[in-house]
Design a protein around this motif. Structure first.
Motif, PDB file in Angstrom:
ATOM      1  N   THR A  25       0.836  -1.323  -0.063  1.00 50.00           N
ATOM      2  CA  THR A  25      -0.026  -0.211  -0.060  1.00 50.00           C
ATOM      3  C   THR A  25       0.939   1.308   0.012  1.00 50.00           C
ATOM      4  O   THR A  25       0.684   2.041  -0.821  1.00 50.00           O
ATOM      5  CB  THR A  25      -0.842   0.000   1.201  1.00 50.00           C
ATOM      6  N   ASN A  26       2.090   1.216   0.708  1.00 42.52           N
ATOM      7  CA  ASN A  26       2.759   2.147   0.869  1.00 42.52           C
ATOM      8  C   ASN A  26       3.375   2.677  -0.405  1.00 42.52           C
ATOM      9  O   ASN A  26       3.757   3.822  -0.862  1.00 42.52           O
ATOM     10  CB  ASN A  26       4.055   2.146   1.994  1.00 42.52           C
ATOM     11  N   ALA A  27       3.869   1.572  -1.160  1.00 39.86           N
ATOM     12  CA  ALA A  27       4.494   1.900  -2.648  1.00 39.86           C
ATOM     13  C   ALA A  27       3.774   2.490  -3.390  1.00 39.86           C
ATOM     14  O   ALA A  27       3.960   3.305  -4.267  1.00 39.86           O
ATOM     15  CB  ALA A  27       4.897   0.495  -3.162  1.00 39.86           C
ATOM     16  N   LEU A  28       2.254   2.341  -3.491  1.00 39.06           N
ATOM     17  CA  LEU A  28       1.213   3.115  -4.333  1.00 39.06           C
ATOM     18  C   LEU A  28       1.043   4.379  -3.588  1.00 39.06           C
ATOM     19  O   LEU A  28       1.259   5.425  -4.498  1.00 39.06           O
ATOM     20  CB  LEU A  28       0.103   2.249  -4.267  1.00 39.06           C
ATOM     21  N   SER A  29       1.184   4.487  -2.337  1.00 36.01           N
ATOM     22  CA  SER A  29       0.497   5.939  -1.959  1.00 36.01           C
ATOM     23  C   SER A  29       1.738   6.830  -2.290  1.00 36.01           C
ATOM     24  O   SER A  29       1.843   7.932  -2.427  1.00 36.01           O
ATOM     25  CB  SER A  29       0.589   5.693  -0.396  1.00 36.01           C
ATOM     26  N   VAL A  30       3.018   6.305  -1.968  1.00 38.10           N
ATOM     27  CA  VAL A  30       4.316   7.056  -1.897  1.00 38.10           C
ATOM     28  C   VAL A  30       4.462   7.684  -3.564  1.00 38.10           C
ATOM     29  O   VAL A  30       4.830   8.658  -3.772  1.00 38.10           O
ATOM     30  CB  VAL A  30       5.533   6.546  -1.465  1.00 38.10           C
ATOM     31  N   LEU A  31       4.192   6.656  -4.407  1.00 37.95           N
ATOM     32  CA  LEU A  31       4.172   7.065  -5.839  1.00 37.95           C
ATOM     33  C   LEU A  31       3.141   8.356  -6.241  1.00 37.95           C
ATOM     34  O   LEU A  31       3.664   9.262  -6.907  1.00 37.95           O
ATOM     35  CB  LEU A  31       4.023   5.928  -6.720  1.00 37.95           C
ATOM     36  N   VAL A  32       2.071   8.329  -5.592  1.00 40.40           N
ATOM     37  CA  VAL A  32       1.053   9.218  -5.855  1.00 40.40           C
ATOM     38  C   VAL A  32       1.568  10.769  -5.224  1.00 40.40           C
ATOM     39  O   VAL A  32       1.597  11.643  -5.817  1.00 40.40           O
ATOM     40  CB  VAL A  32      -0.297   8.663  -5.432  1.00 40.40           C
ATOM     41  N   GLN A  33       1.785  10.421  -4.070  1.00 44.95           N
ATOM     42  CA  GLN A  33       2.456  11.614  -3.199  1.00 44.95           C
ATOM     43  C   GLN A  33       3.619  12.315  -3.957  1.00 44.95           C
ATOM     44  O   GLN A  33       3.778  13.486  -4.138  1.00 44.95           O
ATOM     45  CB  GLN A  33       2.915  11.161  -1.894  1.00 44.95           C
ATOM     46  N   PHE A  34       4.664  11.394  -4.517  1.00 45.69           N
ATOM     47  CA  PHE A  34       5.698  11.903  -5.388  1.00 45.69           C
ATOM     48  C   PHE A  34       5.241  12.291  -6.536  1.00 45.69           C
ATOM     49  O   PHE A  34       5.902  13.451  -6.683  1.00 45.69           O
ATOM     50  CB  PHE A  34       6.612  10.408  -5.895  1.00 45.69           C
ATOM     51  N   ALA A  35       4.364  11.960  -7.171  1.00 48.53           N
ATOM     52  CA  ALA A  35       3.908  12.719  -8.568  1.00 48.53           C
ATOM     53  C   ALA A  35       3.283  14.119  -8.046  1.00 48.53           C
ATOM     54  O   ALA A  35       3.660  14.968  -8.863  1.00 48.53           O
ATOM     55  CB  ALA A  35       2.832  11.860  -9.054  1.00 48.53           C
ATOM     56  N   VAL A  36       2.542  14.143  -7.079  1.00 48.18           N
ATOM     57  CA  VAL A  36       1.907  15.265  -6.636  1.00 48.18           C
ATOM     58  C   VAL A  36       3.003  16.627  -6.537  1.00 48.18           C
ATOM     59  O   VAL A  36       3.040  17.606  -6.811  1.00 48.18           O
ATOM     60  CB  VAL A  36       1.025  15.451  -5.524  1.00 48.18           C
ATOM     61  N   LEU A  37       3.901  16.115  -5.494  1.00 42.38           N
ATOM     62  CA  LEU A  37       4.813  16.857  -4.802  1.00 42.38           C
ATOM     63  C   LEU A  37       5.904  17.437  -5.834  1.00 42.38           C
ATOM     64  O   LEU A  37       6.415  18.565  -5.935  1.00 42.38           O
ATOM     65  CB  LEU A  37       5.609  16.402  -3.720  1.00 42.38           C
ATOM     66  N   THR A  38       6.389  16.425  -6.829  1.00 43.65           N
ATOM     67  CA  THR A  38       7.473  16.620  -7.595  1.00 43.65           C
ATOM     68  C   THR A  38       7.104  17.434  -8.690  1.00 43.65           C
ATOM     69  O   THR A  38       7.655  18.461  -9.355  1.00 43.65           O
ATOM     70  CB  THR A  38       7.945  15.282  -8.277  1.00 43.65           C
ATOM     71  N   THR A  39       5.733  17.195  -9.355  1.00 45.13           N
ATOM     72  CA  THR A  39       5.079  17.894 -10.232  1.00 45.13           C
ATOM     73  C   THR A  39       5.000  19.507  -9.849  1.00 45.13           C
ATOM     74  O   THR A  39       5.245  20.354 -10.734  1.00 45.13           O
ATOM     75  CB  THR A  39       3.662  17.443 -10.746  1.00 45.13           C
ATOM     76  N   HIS A  40       4.370  19.524  -8.668  1.00 47.21           N
ATOM     77  CA  HIS A  40       4.155  21.071  -8.059  1.00 47.21           C
ATOM     78  C   HIS A  40       5.441  21.672  -7.959  1.00 47.21           C
ATOM     79  O   HIS A  40       5.726  23.053  -8.357  1.00 47.21           O
ATOM     80  CB  HIS A  40       3.642  20.953  -6.703  1.00 47.21           C
ATOM     81  N   GLY A  41       6.580  21.062  -7.610  1.00 47.32           N
ATOM     82  CA  GLY A  41       7.801  21.616  -7.135  1.00 47.32           C
ATOM     83  C   GLY A  41       8.413  22.095  -8.648  1.00 47.32           C
ATOM     84  O   GLY A  41       9.007  23.161  -8.704  1.00 47.32           O
ATOM     85  N   LEU A  42       8.441  21.326  -9.550  1.00 47.60           N
ATOM     86  CA  LEU A  42       9.114  21.652 -11.030  1.00 47.60           C
ATOM     87  C   LEU A  42       8.286  22.592 -11.478  1.00 47.60           C
ATOM     88  O   LEU A  42       8.838  23.597 -12.136  1.00 47.60           O
ATOM     89  CB  LEU A  42       9.063  20.456 -11.713  1.00 47.60           C
ATOM     90  N   SER A  43       7.066  22.541 -11.354  1.00 49.31           N
ATOM     91  CA  SER A  43       6.018  23.674 -11.920  1.00 49.31           C
ATOM     92  C   SER A  43       6.390  24.855 -11.378  1.00 49.31           C
ATOM     93  O   SER A  43       6.497  25.962 -11.838  1.00 49.31           O
ATOM     94  CB  SER A  43       4.540  23.217 -11.669  1.00 49.31           C
ATOM     95  N   ASP A  44       6.441  25.208 -10.048  1.00 52.41           N
ATOM     96  CA  ASP A  44       6.808  26.293  -9.250  1.00 52.41           C
ATOM     97  C   ASP A  44       8.130  26.784  -9.654  1.00 52.41           C
ATOM     98  O   ASP A  44       8.282  28.042  -9.948  1.00 52.41           O
ATOM     99  CB  ASP A  44       6.783  26.206  -7.765  1.00 52.41           C
ATOM    100  N   TYR A  45       9.049  26.094  -9.915  1.00 54.04           N
ATOM    101  CA  TYR A  45      10.476  26.539 -10.151  1.00 54.04           C
ATOM    102  C   TYR A  45      10.555  26.961 -11.399  1.00 54.04           C
ATOM    103  O   TYR A  45      11.258  27.952 -11.822  1.00 54.04           O
ATOM    104  CB  TYR A  45      11.519  25.077 -10.047  1.00 54.04           C
TER     105      TYR A  45
END
Length: 250
Positions: free
Chosen positions: A189-209
Motif C-alpha cells: 500500500t505504501n508503494a502505491l501511496s508514495v508514488l502518488v505523493q511523489f507525483a503530486v509533490l514533484t510536479t508541483h515543485g518543478l512547476s513552481d520552479y
C-alpha cells in the motif's frame, strides 16, 4: 501516473480481496480472522512494489519531457544526455538518478519538496506487533532514503543479487532472520501511496520552479484510481485540497 500505476493497483486489489476472503473464511470457522495470509500473499505484495518502481521511472521521464519545452536551457545538443529511451538517465529510478536528471536539465533538486507519510508497524521502528498501526513521515534526505530502499527492493527481486544485502526500511521492507526481503500488505500500500505523493509533490515543485502558470485539476480518473485513499492525511493530499480545482477534501 494513473496509467503507469494501473498494473500495481490491479495486483493490490487482488491482495485486498484475498485478505477479505481469508478473514471471512476464518470467522466462518469460529476463529478471530487474524493470522498469516500465506506465501502467495507475500509474492503479490512484492509484485506491487516491483510494478510501482516501473511506474516511477516512466512517470519521471514523462514529467521531464513535458517540462523540457518550457525551459530553453533544458534542450541540450542531440549527442548529449537523453531523458528517455535506451540510454535514458533513469533506467534505474534511484533518487540519485532522478536528482541527476532534474538537475542536469533544469537545475532543480526535487528532494527539497519530498515529504511522504507511510504506514508502519511497531516492529519496524522498535518492538511490538508486525501489524500496521502508526503513520511515519519522511522528509528530505529521509524521504530520499525511503525511495532508494524501495528501488533496491525491486532490484533485489529482479536481479537476485546475493552479493548485495537487501534493504530493511520502515514502511517498505523488513528482513527475515536469514536476510531475505519480506514485503507485507502495508508495504505494498505504501508503494502505491508514495508514488502518488511523489507525483503530486514533484510536479508541483518543478512547476513552481519553472514559474508555470495555471492550476492543476482533480479528475474523475483520480477518484476511480483511489487517489483519495492514497493521498488522505498526507502533505501532498493537503496541497491538492487547497490548490487544485474540483479537489476533494484530503
Amino acid at each position: 501516473m494513473i496509467d503507469y500505476l494501473s498494473d500495481a493497483q490491479l495486483i493490490h486489489g487482488v491482495i485486498q480481496q484475498r485478505l477479505q476472503q481469508t478473514t471471512a473464511d476464518r470467522r466462518a470457522q469460529g476463529k478471530t480472522g487474524g493470522g498469516q495470509p500465506g506465501r502467495e500473499h507475500s509474492s503479490l505484495n512484492r509484485a506491487v512494489v516491483v510494478a510501482a518502481v516501473g511506474a516511477l521511472e516512466a512517470f519521471n521521464e514523462d514529467l521531464a519531457l513535458t517540462a523540457q519545452p518550457l525551459d530553453p536551457q533544458a534542450t541540450p545538443p542531440s549527442d548529449w544526455y537523453k531523458i528517455d529511451g535506451k540510454s535514458g538517465m533513469v533506467q534505474t529510478p534511484s533518487p540519485y538518478n532522478l536528482r541527476k536528471m532534474f538537475w542536469t536539465f533544469f537545475r532543480y533538486d526535487p528532494t527539497t519538496v519530498w515529504d511522504w507519510v507511510v504506514q508502519v508497524a511497531p516492529a519496524e521502528i522498535g518492538r511490538g506487533s508486525a501489524w500496521r498501526v502508526a503513520a511515519k513521515q519522511y522528509q528530505g534526505s529521509d524521504a530520499s532514503a525511503f525511495l532508494d530502499a524501495m528501488v533496491k527492493v525491486r532490484h533485489g527481486f529482479a536481479h537476485q543479487d546475493k552479493a548485495q544485502k537487501p534493504p530493511a526500511f520502515p514502511g517498505i521492507a523488513t528482513l527475515t532472520p536469514k536476510d531475505k526481503i519480506s514485503i507485507h500488505s502495508h508495504h505494498a500500500t505504501n508503494a502505491l501511496s508514495v508514488l502518488v505523493q511523489f507525483a503530486v509533490l514533484t510536479t508541483h515543485g518543478l512547476s513552481d520552479y519553472l514559474s508555470v502558470s495555471g492550476s492543476f485539476r482533480w479528475s474523475s480518473r483520480m477518484t476511480d484510481a483511489r487517489w483519495e485513499e492514497l493521498l488522505k492525511g498526507t502533505p501532498a493530499g493537503a496541497l491538492v485540497s487547497t490548490t487544485w480545482k474540483a479537489a476533494p477534501s484530503l
